[in-house]
Design an enzyme around this catalytic site. Structure first.
Site, PDB file in Angstrom:
ATOM      1  N   THR A 199       0.703  -1.109  -0.095  1.00  0.00           N
ATOM      2  CA  THR A 199       0.098  -0.156  -0.492  1.00  0.00           C
ATOM      3  C   THR A 199       0.758   0.841  -0.173  1.00  0.00           C
ATOM      4  OG1 THR A 199      -2.005  -1.089   1.329  1.00  0.00           O
ATOM      5  CG2 THR A 199      -1.609   0.920   1.262  1.00  0.00           C
ATOM      6  N   TRP A 202       2.414   1.578  -3.312  1.00  0.00           N
ATOM      7  CA  TRP A 202       1.548   2.347  -4.447  1.00  0.00           C
ATOM      8  C   TRP A 202       0.954   4.091  -4.279  1.00  0.00           C
ATOM      9  CZ3 TRP A 202      -3.438   4.863  -3.702  1.00  0.00           C
ATOM     10  CH2 TRP A 202      -4.567   4.111  -5.267  1.00  0.00           C
ATOM     11  N   HIS A 203       1.799   3.969  -3.007  1.00  0.00           N
ATOM     12  CA  HIS A 203       1.650   5.615  -3.282  1.00  0.00           C
ATOM     13  C   HIS A 203       2.857   6.486  -3.811  1.00  0.00           C
ATOM     14  CE1 HIS A 203      -2.336   4.864  -0.392  1.00  0.00           C
ATOM     15  NE2 HIS A 203      -2.661   5.967  -0.691  1.00  0.00           N
ATOM     16  N   GLY A 204       3.911   5.949  -3.474  1.00  0.00           N
ATOM     17  CA  GLY A 204       4.887   6.119  -4.485  1.00  0.00           C
ATOM     18  C   GLY A 204       6.297   5.126  -4.099  1.00  0.00           C
ATOM     19  N   TYR A 350      -4.797  13.753  -4.716  1.00  0.00           N
ATOM     20  CA  TYR A 350      -3.973  12.229  -5.814  1.00  0.00           C
ATOM     21  C   TYR A 350      -3.637  12.091  -6.727  1.00  0.00           C
ATOM     22  CZ  TYR A 350      -4.715   8.764  -1.936  1.00  0.00           C
ATOM     23  OH  TYR A 350      -4.542   8.162  -1.194  1.00  0.00           O
TER      24      TYR A 350
END
Length: 353
Positions: A199, A202-204, A350
């Site tokens: 997780t 996935w965000h960066g 986002y």
């Protein structure tokens, strides 16, 4: 390491479709036009919610277009647009000024932490509202993505209410296939850490996102194994304060460009940066944005929704609300339009991931 956010949602939809076809949950879609329609549903593609094929499978062929659907969609879209333009953008201005100032005080660090937490919620939930509203206009029923997460009494509950489509996706396609909680505590701990590591990634591709994900993973493990039993004995408001504090700290890390910046902002909450408690500069910005912060705090709870629903149970009030609601929507759209004309471009948060 991490895909751009739009591609990520697109990829998640493709992966879930392939897995569901393989497991027999959905039938193979042999019509390339219909499959392309699913993977390119523009309202939710950039920032969610993640729409699984089984959710819209029937509606690809048999959508219901009605005045009620159109009206519901317009209302939901308008509310989302107002949340973004009137609340999220104003809080974003405050956060930008807080990040740029050299007049740091303990109170200002707290204002920044609370404001960013609220900004992120209103910004992201606004996009989801707009996506769900647009989908409804075209006859699609997209899943809810937020359910007042800031009233949660545990971090476990928070993630049942925040970005619901993402958390359920990781649960159904990563956590459960790994064994979930069926194979003992040690494997459950392993599975939770894997899910939250992914997780974060996935965000960066940044250490702050990785640590943000692992932080939530560790807290969820502590809650599931030990803390929940203790928390049940505490008053509800104490449990909610605990959740809000943990979430605020996590989002300070999430927002930071480096861990050094994150530690500076976190330590500033406790006066560890040799700053004063408050000064005239802080008082000025607190006065300027206090109404916006109060509105945001109220809007992040179901208080207004519950009041309206209770009023609708009375026949006379229900008729009055039905008359006033479309008028209110028109006024909101006019105010939002005025703000959009006057202000500069403010993309959704986002979009940068």
């Amino acid at each position: 390491i991490a895909l751009p956010i739009g591609i990520s949602f697109y990829t998640f939809q493709i992966i879930s479709y392939i897995i569901d076809v393989y497991s027999g949950k959905v039938k193979v879609q042999r019509n390339i036009i219909k499959l392309a329609t699913y993977v390119s549903l523009f309202p939710q593609l950039v920032a969610g919610p993640i729409v699984r094929y089984q959710t819209v499978e029937k509606e690809l062929d048999n959508r219901v277009h009605s005045f009620n659907n159109f009206a519901d969609g317009i209302r939901r879209f308008s509310v989302g647009l107002a949340k973004k333009v009137l609340i999220a953008n104003a809080l974003g201005e405050l956060c930008s000024k807080a990040s740029a100032t050299s007049e740091e005080t303990v109170v200002f660090f707290w204002i920044f932490g609370i404001s960013y937490m609220l900004q992120l919620y209103f910004d992201f939930s606004a996009y989801s509202d707009m996506a769900i509203g647009l989908g409804r206009i075209f006859g699609f029923h997209f899943p809810e993505n937020f359910n007042y997460p800031y009233i949660s009494k545990s971090i476990t509950e928070f993630w049942r209410r925040w970005h619901i489509s993402l958390s359920t996706w990781f649960k159904d396609y990563i956590y459960i296939p790994l064994g979930g909680n069926r194979e003992g505590k040690y494997k459950q701990i392993r599975n939770i850490l894997i899910v939250w590591l992914l997780t974060g990634i996935w965000h960066g591709a940044n250490w702050t996102f990785l640590i943000w994900g692992l932080l939530f993973g560790v807290i969820l493990i502590i809650e599931k194994l030990w803390l929940n039993k203790l928390m049940e004995k505490l008053p509800s408001f104490i449990r909610r304060i605990y959740v809000l504090f943990i979430v605020m700290i996590s989002f300070i890390i999430f927002n930071a460009g480096t861990m050094k910046e994150a530690f500076t902002n976190i330590s500033g909450l406790f006066g560890a940066n040799s700053t004063c408690i408050i000064n005239d500069y802080t008082i000025y910005y607190l006065r300027s944005y206090l109404i916006t912060i109060i509105i945001a705090i109220i809007g992040a709870t179901p208080i207004l929704k519950n009041i309206i629903e209770k009023l609708k149970t009375k026949s006379v009030m229900n008729k009055i609300i039905n008359i006033l609601e479309p008028i209110a929507m028109v006024i909101i759209i006019l105010i939002v339009t005025a703000y959009l004309v006057d202000n500069s471009y403010n993309p959704f948060l986002y979009f940068r991931f």
